[in-house]
Design a protein around this motif. Sequence first.
Motif, PDB file in Angstrom:
ATOM      1  N   PRO A  13     -29.612 -14.081  -5.345  1.00 58.01           N
ATOM      2  CA  PRO A  13     -29.370 -12.729  -4.839  1.00 58.01           C
ATOM      3  C   PRO A  13     -30.644 -11.905  -4.798  1.00 58.01           C
ATOM      4  O   PRO A  13     -31.705 -12.349  -5.261  1.00 58.01           O
ATOM      5  N   TYR A  14     -30.521 -10.713  -4.260  1.00 62.46           N
ATOM      6  CA  TYR A  14     -31.629  -9.763  -4.332  1.00 62.46           C
ATOM      7  C   TYR A  14     -31.841  -9.377  -5.785  1.00 62.46           C
ATOM      8  O   TYR A  14     -30.910  -8.998  -6.498  1.00 62.46           O
ATOM      9  N   LEU A  15     -33.077  -9.483  -6.243  1.00 64.87           N
ATOM     10  CA  LEU A  15     -33.428  -9.170  -7.626  1.00 64.87           C
ATOM     11  C   LEU A  15     -34.265  -7.899  -7.627  1.00 64.87           C
ATOM     12  O   LEU A  15     -35.494  -7.948  -7.519  1.00 64.87           O
ATOM     13  N   PRO A  16     -33.612  -6.755  -7.716  1.00 64.14           N
ATOM     14  CA  PRO A  16     -34.357  -5.493  -7.626  1.00 64.14           C
ATOM     15  C   PRO A  16     -35.263  -5.279  -8.831  1.00 64.14           C
ATOM     16  O   PRO A  16     -34.983  -5.739  -9.935  1.00 64.14           O
ATOM     17  N   VAL A  17     -36.357  -4.601  -8.596  1.00 59.08           N
ATOM     18  CA  VAL A  17     -37.297  -4.276  -9.653  1.00 59.08           C
ATOM     19  C   VAL A  17     -36.766  -3.066 -10.425  1.00 59.08           C
ATOM     20  O   VAL A  17     -36.298  -2.090  -9.850  1.00 59.08           O
ATOM     21  N   ARG A  23     -22.373 -14.875  -9.931  1.00 54.74           N
ATOM     22  CA  ARG A  23     -21.548 -13.658  -9.950  1.00 54.74           C
ATOM     23  C   ARG A  23     -21.898 -12.795 -11.163  1.00 54.74           C
ATOM     24  O   ARG A  23     -21.966 -11.565 -11.070  1.00 54.74           O
ATOM     25  N   ASP A  24     -22.117 -13.449 -12.298  1.00 52.93           N
ATOM     26  CA  ASP A  24     -22.519 -12.714 -13.494  1.00 52.93           C
ATOM     27  C   ASP A  24     -23.946 -12.179 -13.351  1.00 52.93           C
ATOM     28  O   ASP A  24     -24.263 -11.077 -13.818  1.00 52.93           O
ATOM     29  N   ALA A  25     -24.790 -12.966 -12.685  1.00 52.96           N
ATOM     30  CA  ALA A  25     -26.197 -12.578 -12.542  1.00 52.96           C
ATOM     31  C   ALA A  25     -26.353 -11.298 -11.725  1.00 52.96           C
ATOM     32  O   ALA A  25     -27.161 -10.424 -12.066  1.00 52.96           O
ATOM     33  N   ILE A  26     -25.575 -11.180 -10.649  1.00 55.76           N
ATOM     34  CA  ILE A  26     -25.735  -9.978  -9.817  1.00 55.76           C
ATOM     35  C   ILE A  26     -25.261  -8.722 -10.549  1.00 55.76           C
ATOM     36  O   ILE A  26     -25.764  -7.621 -10.294  1.00 55.76           O
ATOM     37  N   LYS A  27     -24.324  -8.891 -11.477  1.00 54.97           N
ATOM     38  CA  LYS A  27     -23.907  -7.750 -12.300  1.00 54.97           C
ATOM     39  C   LYS A  27     -25.009  -7.393 -13.300  1.00 54.97           C
ATOM     40  O   LYS A  27     -25.288  -6.218 -13.549  1.00 54.97           O
ATOM     41  N   GLY A  55     -27.901  -5.817 -11.342  1.00 55.22           N
ATOM     42  CA  GLY A  55     -27.521  -4.646 -10.556  1.00 55.22           C
ATOM     43  C   GLY A  55     -27.744  -4.775  -9.068  1.00 55.22           C
ATOM     44  O   GLY A  55     -28.030  -3.779  -8.381  1.00 55.22           O
ATOM     45  N   THR A  56     -27.601  -5.976  -8.545  1.00 54.40           N
ATOM     46  CA  THR A  56     -27.855  -6.213  -7.121  1.00 54.40           C
ATOM     47  C   THR A  56     -27.074  -5.261  -6.220  1.00 54.40           C
ATOM     48  O   THR A  56     -27.630  -4.642  -5.298  1.00 54.40           O
ATOM     49  N   GLU A  57     -25.780  -5.135  -6.451  1.00 57.51           N
ATOM     50  CA  GLU A  57     -24.931  -4.356  -5.544  1.00 57.51           C
ATOM     51  C   GLU A  57     -25.289  -2.875  -5.544  1.00 57.51           C
ATOM     52  O   GLU A  57     -25.082  -2.180  -4.540  1.00 57.51           O
ATOM     53  N   ALA A  58     -25.828  -2.373  -6.645  1.00 60.25           N
ATOM     54  CA  ALA A  58     -26.211  -0.963  -6.711  1.00 60.25           C
ATOM     55  C   ALA A  58     -27.404  -0.656  -5.813  1.00 60.25           C
ATOM     56  O   ALA A  58     -27.633   0.506  -5.454  1.00 60.25           O
ATOM     57  N   PHE A  59     -28.167  -1.711  -5.455  1.00 61.31           N
ATOM     58  CA  PHE A  59     -29.364  -1.520  -4.645  1.00 61.31           C
ATOM     59  C   PHE A  59     -29.204  -2.034  -3.213  1.00 61.31           C
ATOM     60  O   PHE A  59     -30.185  -2.133  -2.479  1.00 61.31           O
ATOM     61  N   MET A  60     -27.969  -2.346  -2.818  1.00 61.08           N
ATOM     62  CA  MET A  60     -27.727  -2.821  -1.455  1.00 61.08           C
ATOM     63  C   MET A  60     -26.524  -2.070  -0.899  1.00 61.08           C
ATOM     64  O   MET A  60     -25.412  -2.172  -1.417  1.00 61.08           O
ATOM     65  N   THR A  61     -26.760  -1.314   0.150  1.00 63.04           N
ATOM     66  CA  THR A  61     -25.717  -0.438   0.684  1.00 63.04           C
ATOM     67  C   THR A  61     -24.831  -1.118   1.726  1.00 63.04           C
ATOM     68  O   THR A  61     -23.819  -0.549   2.125  1.00 63.04           O
ATOM     69  N   ASP A  62     -25.199  -2.296   2.165  1.00 57.11           N
ATOM     70  CA  ASP A  62     -24.447  -2.965   3.237  1.00 57.11           C
ATOM     71  C   ASP A  62     -24.394  -4.465   2.934  1.00 57.11           C
ATOM     72  O   ASP A  62     -24.940  -5.286   3.666  1.00 57.11           O
ATOM     73  N   LEU A  63     -23.729  -4.812   1.835  1.00 55.71           N
ATOM     74  CA  LEU A  63     -23.727  -6.190   1.350  1.00 55.71           C
ATOM     75  C   LEU A  63     -22.326  -6.783   1.352  1.00 55.71           C
ATOM     76  O   LEU A  63     -21.377  -6.169   0.862  1.00 55.71           O
ATOM     77  N   GLU A  64     -22.215  -7.988   1.905  1.00 53.77           N
ATOM     78  CA  GLU A  64     -20.987  -8.779   1.843  1.00 53.77           C
ATOM     79  C   GLU A  64     -21.271 -10.011   0.992  1.00 53.77           C
ATOM     80  O   GLU A  64     -22.297 -10.671   1.177  1.00 53.77           O
TER      81      GLU A  64
END
Length: 374
Positions: A166-170, A312-316, A319-328
């Motif tokens: 996933p996207y790994l935000p800094v 699924r646990d990793a993205i939580k 915080g991947t979803e918090a930094f992507m506004t248009d993610l499926e």
Amino acid sequence: MTLGVAFTNADAEANEIRHFDPHQYEKYERNVPCPAIRRDTEEETAVEININYVDIKPSTPPKETLLMVHGWPGMWSTWARQITHFQDDYRLLVTNIRGFYKSTHPGDVHTGGVYSDFVSDLICLMDHAGVESAICVGHDWGSQLCFEAARQRPDRFKAVIGLVVPYLPVGGNYVPTRYLAKMAPRLAYQAYFNDLAKQATEELDKSVRRSLRAVMRGWHNPPPEPFLTSTTALMDVFEDDDELEPIAFLSPSEEDYLVKGMEIQGFEKTLQFYLDSNRRRSFEFATAQGNHTIHTPSLLILPSHDRVAKWRDAIKLVGTEAFMTDLEIRDVEAAHWPHLEAPEDVNRMMEDFLGKLEMRTSSDTPSRSDREEL
């Protein structure tokens, strides 16, 4: 949903979707000189590297351009199932990351693998191909690269399809590889690559075929647990006289092609993704930019049976979803190589996403009458 069953090589040859002759695509190979930076000298030095890619154009105007970026280990041919599926409707730019196959490297593996470098290579390739914007499709580290490309250059990447990583935000402080391994024991092999890069390279290069067979395993033939959890070696979990099974989701000819392609430069430069020196530079670059949120439409396909991580646990956790506004996010029954293990499922998910993206694009484009009114 089709189960990600590990096929034997005979099955791979017999299954039509798995029939792929990479030699037939070599005529589409292109090479472009790209600017790069060599950082292992007293002062940073501007150099030139060669980026190799395969440019496949359909006979009719393409719907879009898909820029495909492999992971570790890999090269352009590991997108075989997607190439044969999408080549009639899309223009495909299938790249080889610097240090892989025929794409050269600035020289020092410890300083020449920063994500801003990789993104620059993608832009150089696109400019050479005459492509203004593309949909970036990545697997493994190639997935993270596509997300970084969308973050750094949203003007050139209109969408992202990421497989596995996933996207790994800094955020916060930089976390060295060895501490990641302590938090997630199955990432210990990454600490080995970082701490003992020269030894790891020698071990992997001793037999490229054997190394690829050990790493590229599916859901039903996972590697032994110590393979991922050792910080001092990788291949010693296998006896020297062990005959490792062929790569289950490649045909014999595909495996041969991959082996020969990886033998061109060996594994040394490919370990660039795992080295703290490169990871820290990437972290500092992103931190300095400050724009951590990705607004680009994105599809993330997560395997449910990856031994490396529970994604699924990793993205939580990150915080991947918090930094992507248009993610499926979609799940697929596979291990670390879903585009090869379960290509029908992955291709269908990609098609669905691309279809919705096309509908959104067309709805955002004014009709002729609307333009005339404007």
